[in-house]
Design an enzyme around this catalytic site. Sequence first.
Site, PDB file in Angstrom:
ATOM      1  N   LYS A   1       0.666  -1.249  -0.083  1.00 17.23           N
ATOM      2  CA  LYS A   1      -0.039   0.026  -0.086  1.00 17.23           C
ATOM      3  C   LYS A   1       0.737   1.253   0.134  1.00 17.23           C
ATOM      4  O   LYS A   1       0.669   2.076  -0.775  1.00 17.23           O
ATOM      5  CB  LYS A   1      -0.896  -0.048   1.118  1.00 17.23           C
ATOM      6  CG  LYS A   1      -1.849   1.135   1.344  1.00 17.23           C
ATOM      7  CD  LYS A   1      -2.659   0.966   2.557  1.00 17.23           C
ATOM      8  CE  LYS A   1      -3.413   2.609   2.823  1.00 17.23           C
ATOM      9  NZ  LYS A   1      -4.181   2.309   3.957  1.00 17.23           N
TER      10      LYS A   1
ATOM     11  N   GLU B   1      11.168  -4.498   4.014  1.00 19.74           N
ATOM     12  CA  GLU B   1      11.289  -5.704   3.579  1.00 19.74           C
ATOM     13  C   GLU B   1      10.596  -6.070   2.201  1.00 19.74           C
ATOM     14  O   GLU B   1      11.445  -6.741   1.402  1.00 19.74           O
ATOM     15  CB  GLU B   1      10.267  -6.676   4.592  1.00 19.74           C
ATOM     16  CG  GLU B   1      10.642  -6.679   6.192  1.00 19.74           C
ATOM     17  CD  GLU B   1      10.026  -5.433   6.868  1.00 19.74           C
ATOM     18  OE1 GLU B   1       9.769  -4.555   6.261  1.00 19.74           O
ATOM     19  OE2 GLU B   1      10.205  -5.511   8.158  1.00 19.74           O
TER      20      GLU B   1
ATOM     21  N   GLY C   1      -4.501  -2.001   5.249  1.00 16.58           N
ATOM     22  CA  GLY C   1      -3.868  -3.062   4.588  1.00 16.58           C
ATOM     23  C   GLY C   1      -4.431  -4.548   5.031  1.00 16.58           C
ATOM     24  O   GLY C   1      -4.479  -5.493   3.990  1.00 16.58           O
ATOM     25  N   ARG C   2      -4.688  -4.477   6.533  1.00 13.33           N
ATOM     26  CA  ARG C   2      -5.032  -5.941   6.929  1.00 13.33           C
ATOM     27  C   ARG C   2      -6.727  -6.304   6.626  1.00 13.33           C
ATOM     28  O   ARG C   2      -7.454  -7.469   6.675  1.00 13.33           O
ATOM     29  CB  ARG C   2      -5.251  -6.137   8.350  1.00 13.33           C
ATOM     30  CG  ARG C   2      -5.695  -4.833   9.043  1.00 13.33           C
ATOM     31  CD  ARG C   2      -5.155  -4.851  10.526  1.00 13.33           C
ATOM     32  NE  ARG C   2      -5.675  -3.678  11.213  1.00 13.33           N
ATOM     33  CZ  ARG C   2      -4.904  -2.435  11.246  1.00 13.33           C
ATOM     34  NH1 ARG C   2      -3.944  -2.316  10.706  1.00 13.33           N
ATOM     35  NH2 ARG C   2      -5.417  -1.531  11.941  1.00 13.33           N
TER      36      ARG C   2
ATOM     37  N   GLU D   1      -3.665  -6.328  15.278  1.00  8.94           N
ATOM     38  CA  GLU D   1      -3.187  -4.951  14.824  1.00  8.94           C
ATOM     39  C   GLU D   1      -4.242  -3.967  14.908  1.00  8.94           C
ATOM     40  O   GLU D   1      -4.129  -2.722  14.863  1.00  8.94           O
ATOM     41  CB  GLU D   1      -2.459  -5.115  13.268  1.00  8.94           C
ATOM     42  CG  GLU D   1      -1.741  -4.007  12.737  1.00  8.94           C
ATOM     43  CD  GLU D   1      -0.873  -4.142  11.509  1.00  8.94           C
ATOM     44  OE1 GLU D   1       0.210  -4.575  11.670  1.00  8.94           O
ATOM     45  OE2 GLU D   1      -1.606  -3.999  10.435  1.00  8.94           O
TER      46      GLU D   1
ATOM     47  N   HIS E   1      -2.692 -32.597  19.428  1.00 10.50           N
ATOM     48  CA  HIS E   1      -1.568 -33.452  19.982  1.00 10.50           C
ATOM     49  C   HIS E   1      -0.428 -32.770  20.317  1.00 10.50           C
ATOM     50  O   HIS E   1       0.667 -33.155  20.354  1.00 10.50           O
ATOM     51  CB  HIS E   1      -1.315 -34.588  18.981  1.00 10.50           C
ATOM     52  CG  HIS E   1      -2.350 -35.424  18.654  1.00 10.50           C
ATOM     53  ND1 HIS E   1      -2.650 -36.544  19.333  1.00 10.50           N
ATOM     54  CD2 HIS E   1      -3.393 -35.408  17.714  1.00 10.50           C
ATOM     55  CE1 HIS E   1      -3.638 -37.328  18.690  1.00 10.50           C
ATOM     56  NE2 HIS E   1      -4.275 -36.375  18.037  1.00 10.50           N
TER      57      HIS E   1
ATOM     58  N   LYS F   1      10.119  -0.024  13.490  1.00  8.68           N
ATOM     59  CA  LYS F   1      10.419  -0.058  12.121  1.00  8.68           C
ATOM     60  C   LYS F   1      11.722   1.198  11.933  1.00  8.68           C
ATOM     61  O   LYS F   1      12.803   1.307  11.650  1.00  8.68           O
ATOM     62  CB  LYS F   1       9.348   0.636  11.203  1.00  8.68           C
ATOM     63  CG  LYS F   1       8.550  -0.472  10.927  1.00  8.68           C
ATOM     64  CD  LYS F   1       7.681   0.240   9.909  1.00  8.68           C
ATOM     65  CE  LYS F   1       6.372  -0.731   9.571  1.00  8.68           C
ATOM     66  NZ  LYS F   1       5.307  -0.251   8.586  1.00  8.68           N
TER      67      LYS F   1
HETATM   68  O1  F6P Z   1       3.867  -2.489   9.578  1.00  9.76           O
HETATM   69  C1  F6P Z   1       2.726  -3.103   9.510  1.00  9.76           C
HETATM   70  C2  F6P Z   1       1.980  -2.884   8.193  1.00  9.76           C
HETATM   71  O2  F6P Z   1       2.110  -1.403   8.036  1.00  9.76           O
HETATM   72  C3  F6P Z   1       0.729  -3.400   8.206  1.00  9.76           C
HETATM   73  O3  F6P Z   1      -0.370  -2.754   8.652  1.00  9.76           O
HETATM   74  C4  F6P Z   1       0.705  -3.593   6.585  1.00  9.76           C
HETATM   75  O4  F6P Z   1      -0.374  -4.503   6.442  1.00  9.76           O
HETATM   76  C5  F6P Z   1       2.002  -4.150   6.350  1.00  9.76           C
HETATM   77  O5  F6P Z   1       2.701  -3.380   7.146  1.00  9.76           O
HETATM   78  C6  F6P Z   1       2.437  -3.860   4.859  1.00  9.76           C
HETATM   79  O6  F6P Z   1       2.403  -2.490   4.613  1.00  9.76           O
HETATM   80  P1  F6P Z   1       2.459  -2.260   2.897  1.00  9.76           P
HETATM   81  O7  F6P Z   1       1.396  -2.788   2.223  1.00  9.76           O
HETATM   82  O8  F6P Z   1       2.339  -0.700   3.120  1.00  9.76           O
HETATM   83  O9  F6P Z   1       3.909  -2.534   2.449  1.00  9.76           O
END
Ligand code: F6P
Length: 549
Positions: free
Chosen positions: A206, A212, A267-268, A353, A384, A512
Amino acid sequence: MTTRTQLPVWQQLQQHAEQMQACHMKTLFDEDADRFNRFSIKLPQLLLDYSKNLINQDTMGLLMQLARDVDVEQWRDKMFAGERINFTEDRAVLHVALRDRSQKPLVVDGEDVTAEVTQSLKAMEEFVEKVRQGHWKGYSGKRITDIVNIGVGGSNLGPQMVTEALKNYSDNSVNVHYVSNVDGAQIADTLRPLSPEKVLFVVSSKTFTTTETMTNARTALNWLVSASFDQSAVSKHFVAVTANIENATKFGISEDNIFKMWDWVGGRYSLWSGIGLPIALDLGFDKFIELLDGAYEMDTHFQQTPLEQNAPVLLAMLSVWNCTFLGSQSQAILPYDQTLHMLSAYLQQAEMESNGKSVTWNGDEVDYATVPSIWGELGINGQHAFYQYLHQSNNVVPADFIGSVASVTPVQGHHETLMANFFAQTQALMAGVNEQQVRADLKAKGRNEEYINQLAPHKVHKGNRPTNTILLQRIDPKTLGSLIAMYEQKIFVQGIVLQICSFDQWGVELGKGLAANIQKELEPDGEVGDHDSSTASLIAYYKAIKAEL
Ligand code: F6P
């Protein structure tokens, strides 16, 4: 805005919780032959049985009163109308518009949301068809066989969970892979068997700033360019899903290859948007629409059904009851359907979150327990491993049991074994077995008194452990859409009742920012900054050992 604990109904619930803690669910079942009918609802694709909670009719009456007193219905309507209920980010919350199949117009801040969504779905459909039918060619003219989705958090968990859950519906036109971890092991393993000329990367972010994802995307780009010797190959092998078109184009992705997101989709909550592209590529666009249909059906139920029969509202209020009033601190998600093996990981982000916060809308510290930590595993594997804890530890862990009447991949004799366990576990957790029963059982087996005295306390199960049973007819795109939307709306209701801002995630920013600084310090000539002695020493140790390796 009202302080929750000052509401008369809140205080009534606190007193009522003390009374209920003296009850045992088994007695409540024994006393009321109609308990299941009273405390269960049937929707077109699923049955929700919540009778195995420590509740009676007074409890439900008070919980529904609480939902009304905190204006759940009014807040729900504000969300669907596009009001800026995400206060801390000053945004609307409109993932529901992504799956509104009624096509009714919705204009927010002069933007025609319905038209935007329709256009975006159209663009997705055209792209998906081109790729699946082999009309989208790689740099050497070959069709695309493999899709690699690069994204993390909401840009990974939703689509990957759905891909896994619906893998039996894939026609294998393409193979879909997911890379989320910045640990190079994941992307290296993913790319190793793939042929660059046949891979399409979907960079899902987003913000298009997530370290990452950007690191993985750069590695993928270098891999492609070093194989093709051709920078122009990027336009044939990279698409992006983002709200940050500027950053995506700077990265090198052509504007024609960008699927738009909006700031009103969290995002979620984004799997219903272009973030769901890998789902549509895997299953075909019609199945993606069925997923949206299922979610829309649940949204309609959420909007139109009285609170007493409203599945998301019931689940939310029961969670508030179990955690805030009865004191449970975690909740287990236990699917008895192999295809749902990522559901608990997905719900962990969705709920934790969203509501894992401790100040109210006004910024005051909350003086009550908010949401539980969410964890879980496939039920049978859990049985188990950690079910011992569920049955006999002194922490009560409310659990959602999710199973299907019909298996999508029936194998003679398996499903009934699976479901026998599904039904047995909630009964055992509810009823337990008392000392008298244990003693009688051991006696019947011919054990002597001394042995019985020694063993009996270990075999007692106190029971009285709350569970919800969610019984789906069968996992298919529509049912799954309904199930996910049910949990999304449950989380929304919990946020309203607990006065939590459910749509921001400031808590992830601190780490972060620190990581970005520490990364520079990890360079051989990077100067270690001002840290506590633990962090400074760990970094120094890491650098010293690394220099020797
Ligand atoms: O760091 C958490 C977060 O912002 C989440 O809320 C989100 O889903 C994820 O990182 C990925 O974010 P993006 O889609 O901006 O890379």
